[in-house]
Motif scaffolding. Structure first.
Motif, PDB file in Angstrom:
ATOM      1  N   SER A  13     -16.919 -86.751 -14.054  1.00 51.88           N
ATOM      2  CA  SER A  13     -17.192 -85.440 -14.621  1.00 51.88           C
ATOM      3  C   SER A  13     -18.644 -85.073 -14.325  1.00 51.88           C
ATOM      4  N   ASN A  15     -21.738 -82.049 -15.029  1.00 45.31           N
ATOM      5  CA  ASN A  15     -22.196 -80.894 -15.782  1.00 45.31           C
ATOM      6  C   ASN A  15     -22.470 -79.761 -14.793  1.00 45.31           C
ATOM      7  N   ARG A  90     -18.024 -77.608 -16.937  1.00 45.82           N
ATOM      8  CA  ARG A  90     -17.949 -78.969 -16.399  1.00 45.82           C
ATOM      9  C   ARG A  90     -16.968 -78.991 -15.238  1.00 45.82           C
TER      10      ARG A  90
END
Length: 160
Positions: A13, A15, A90
């Motif tokens: 993941s 940002n 995200r």
């Protein structure tokens, strides 16, 4: 086939939120305002030696229209950055699926694509962008929305 095996175990993941809504927009805003204000205050034409190529009125109109277009593009970039910053975007890579945020009507919507759907990939180093061409659209990932250049490079490396 080899690329899909590489992604089977990837779960990552990233940002995708800018630090500031005005990041990288100062130059665009300055040029846009300058292209509108300067011709209004002091109109000037375009000459080559004695031949007048464009009169002051026409050249000023071209500059003003170009400046307005720059300001509109900056407005949309700032609006997108504000929405991403306020709602926290995200990007997730889960196996062979990439899910990314898009801004639509002051809210974030998540879209996704499969790695097998990618037609081509292009790095635009001069624009600090990474472009993924899908069968029905083009997705652009910008460095300025990642936390760091290293994180962007890590994301980019997942695509080979």
């Amino acid at each position: 086939m080899e690329q899909e095996k590489k992604f089977e175990s990837v779960q990552k993941s990233f940002n995708y939120t800018p630090k500031s809504a005005l990041s990288n927009q100062w130059v665009t805003l300055a040029f846009g305002i300058g292209m509108v204000v300067v011709p209004l205050i002091c109109p000037f034409g375009l000459r080559i030696r004695r031949a007048e190529i464009l009169s002051p009125g026409v050249f000023s109109a071209i500059l003003i229209i170009g400046g307005i277009l720059l300001l509109v593009m900056a407005y949309f970039d700032i609006r997108k950055a504000r929405v991403l910053a306020s709602q926290g975007g995200r990007i997730t890579v889960n196996g062979a699926r990439v899910t990314y945020p898009t801004v639509s009507k002051k809210k974030i919507e998540y879209e996704s694509f499969l790695l097998s759907d990618i037609e081509w990939i292009k790095d635009r180093d001069e624009d600090n962008q990474f472009v993924v061409q899908l069968p029905n659209k083009r997705v652009i990932f910008e460095i300025k929305y990642f936390d760091s250049v290293d994180e962007f490079d890590e994301f980019r490396a997942l695509f080979g």
